[in-house]
Scaffold this active site. Sequence first.
Site, PDB file in Angstrom:
ATOM      1  N   TYR A   1       0.913  -1.350  -0.005  1.00  0.00           N
ATOM      2  CA  TYR A   1       0.103  -0.243  -0.084  1.00  0.00           C
ATOM      3  C   TYR A   1       0.799   1.203  -0.014  1.00  0.00           C
ATOM      4  CZ  TYR A   1      -3.907   3.036   1.456  1.00  0.00           C
ATOM      5  OH  TYR A   1      -5.020   4.087   1.482  1.00  0.00           O
TER       6      TYR A   1
HETATM    7  N1  NAD Z   1     -10.277   5.747   4.353  1.00  0.00           N
HETATM    8  C1  NAD Z   1      -9.056   6.034   4.732  1.00  0.00           C
HETATM    9  O1  NAD Z   1      -8.798   5.761   5.938  1.00  0.00           O
HETATM   10  C2  NAD Z   1      -8.221   6.252   3.904  1.00  0.00           C
HETATM   11  C3  NAD Z   1      -6.732   6.746   4.143  1.00  0.00           C
HETATM   12  C4  NAD Z   1      -6.019   7.458   2.956  1.00  0.00           C
HETATM   13  C5  NAD Z   1      -6.246   7.148   1.723  1.00  0.00           C
HETATM   14  N2  NAD Z   1      -7.317   6.619   1.398  1.00  0.00           N
HETATM   15  C6  NAD Z   1      -7.616   6.198   0.001  1.00  0.00           C
HETATM   16  O2  NAD Z   1      -8.817   6.798  -0.399  1.00  0.00           O
HETATM   17  C7  NAD Z   1      -9.143   5.979  -1.439  1.00  0.00           C
HETATM   18  C8  NAD Z   1     -10.895   5.688  -1.305  1.00  0.00           C
HETATM   19  O3  NAD Z   1     -11.047   5.010  -0.354  1.00  0.00           O
HETATM   20  P1  NAD Z   1     -12.143   4.853   0.725  1.00  0.00           P
HETATM   21  O4  NAD Z   1     -11.796   4.977   1.975  1.00  0.00           O
HETATM   22  O5  NAD Z   1     -13.277   5.576   0.371  1.00  0.00           O
HETATM   23  O6  NAD Z   1     -12.493   3.152   0.358  1.00  0.00           O
HETATM   24  P2  NAD Z   1     -13.667   2.390   0.300  1.00  0.00           P
HETATM   25  O7  NAD Z   1     -13.297   0.803   0.323  1.00  0.00           O
HETATM   26  O8  NAD Z   1     -14.812   2.776   0.996  1.00  0.00           O
HETATM   27  O9  NAD Z   1     -14.062   2.429  -1.116  1.00  0.00           O
HETATM   28  C9  NAD Z   1     -13.224   1.985  -2.506  1.00  0.00           C
HETATM   29  C10 NAD Z   1     -13.981   1.977  -3.591  1.00  0.00           C
HETATM   30  O10 NAD Z   1     -12.998   1.526  -4.667  1.00  0.00           O
HETATM   31  C11 NAD Z   1     -13.710   0.260  -5.095  1.00  0.00           C
HETATM   32  N3  NAD Z   1     -12.363  -0.509  -5.741  1.00  0.00           N
HETATM   33  C12 NAD Z   1     -11.608  -1.467  -5.032  1.00  0.00           C
HETATM   34  N4  NAD Z   1     -10.777  -1.847  -6.200  1.00  0.00           N
HETATM   35  C13 NAD Z   1     -11.258  -1.603  -7.261  1.00  0.00           C
HETATM   36  C14 NAD Z   1     -10.972  -1.592  -8.636  1.00  0.00           C
HETATM   37  N5  NAD Z   1      -9.952  -2.535  -8.944  1.00  0.00           N
HETATM   38  N6  NAD Z   1     -11.521  -1.257  -9.713  1.00  0.00           N
HETATM   39  C15 NAD Z   1     -12.410  -0.183  -9.297  1.00  0.00           C
HETATM   40  N7  NAD Z   1     -12.864   0.088  -8.239  1.00  0.00           N
HETATM   41  C16 NAD Z   1     -12.324  -0.566  -7.171  1.00  0.00           C
HETATM   42  C17 NAD Z   1     -14.374  -0.512  -4.112  1.00  0.00           C
HETATM   43  O11 NAD Z   1     -15.386  -1.406  -4.772  1.00  0.00           O
HETATM   44  C18 NAD Z   1     -15.064   0.580  -3.096  1.00  0.00           C
HETATM   45  O12 NAD Z   1     -16.103   1.129  -3.695  1.00  0.00           O
HETATM   46  C19 NAD Z   1      -8.491   4.770  -1.507  1.00  0.00           C
HETATM   47  O13 NAD Z   1      -7.419   4.974  -2.619  1.00  0.00           O
HETATM   48  C20 NAD Z   1      -7.735   4.748  -0.285  1.00  0.00           C
HETATM   49  O14 NAD Z   1      -6.610   4.102  -0.367  1.00  0.00           O
HETATM   50  C21 NAD Z   1      -8.380   6.057   2.221  1.00  0.00           C
END
Ligand code: NAD
Length: 250
Positions: free
Chosen positions: A157
Amino acid sequence: MSKNLYNFENRTAVITGGAQGFGLDIAKRFLNSGAKVIIWDIDPKMIEKAIKDLNNPNLSSNIVDVSNYKEVESCTSNIAKKSNIDILINNAGITGPTAPLWEYDIEMWKKVVDINLMGTFNCCKTIVPNMIKNNYGRIINVASVAGKDGNANASAYSVGKAGIIGLTKSLGKELANKNIAVNAVTPAGAKTRILDQMTKEHVQRMLSKVPRGRFLEVEEFTSLVCWLSSEENTFSTAAVFDISGGRSTY
Ligand SMILES: NC(=O)c1ccc[n+]([C@@H]2O[C@H](COP(=O)([O-])OP(=O)(O)OC[C@H]3O[C@@H](n4cnc5c(N)ncnc54)[C@H](O)[C@@H]3O)[C@@H](O)[C@H]2O)c1
């Protein structure tokens, strides 16, 4: 919390991973600001739920795996036949398992990098030509503090997110002589479903590093993404915008 209005009238946005979490909240605010939004997500059930809940004629979707170049290319060319793509939010991502590098499953390691980094590359590669043609574009790549600081037991990651930061700096410079801005954002932990992929201890360790002493709210994240996605952002590009509650100080 009061919300400023943005003018996204006549703008079309692709939001990857838009079926839930950060992506869905961004979709809501874009729609409320007049944009047409296309959600790209791999999860058909969550897409169906999002479409039903938001119930907005300006919202559409594609089931797509962003790590699959052919699928991404085909979705892009279908949209480009009918419309400009003005805004791209590269938000789809997974954390993968919580494990030290020497115990990390090789296939999972590749998968995490493939979705987070190659997914961002695939979407940029297929959509940027459309933006160049129209001399307009705003790209926001969702990285993470993990990409700046490196989180223990999250090497894949951290690498994928660090790669997104490098990609943003490079692509931003390649497009800097056009009205196209490419920026990355580095959020700290927020309570979305992604947290279920990590152990409770890992999540607590992440939280303990945040001087604000709490999780980021999705709406706070959306506010930053909105400005970066708007016409008001005329100068910032190839940059990394921190939203980690004080954790990362650079
Ligand atoms: N929530 C956190 O704590 C956090 C912190 C830092 C960064 N992020 C980043 O923010 C972004 C969104 O995360 P989130 O927290 O909303 O997560 P989440 O799991 O709620 O949403 C992620 C979405 O991405 C979709 N997804 C996964 N793999 C996929 C693929 N191969 N093709 C298309 N869609 C795909 C999933 O189905 C899901 O709907 C991510 O890139 C995550 O790494 C999140």
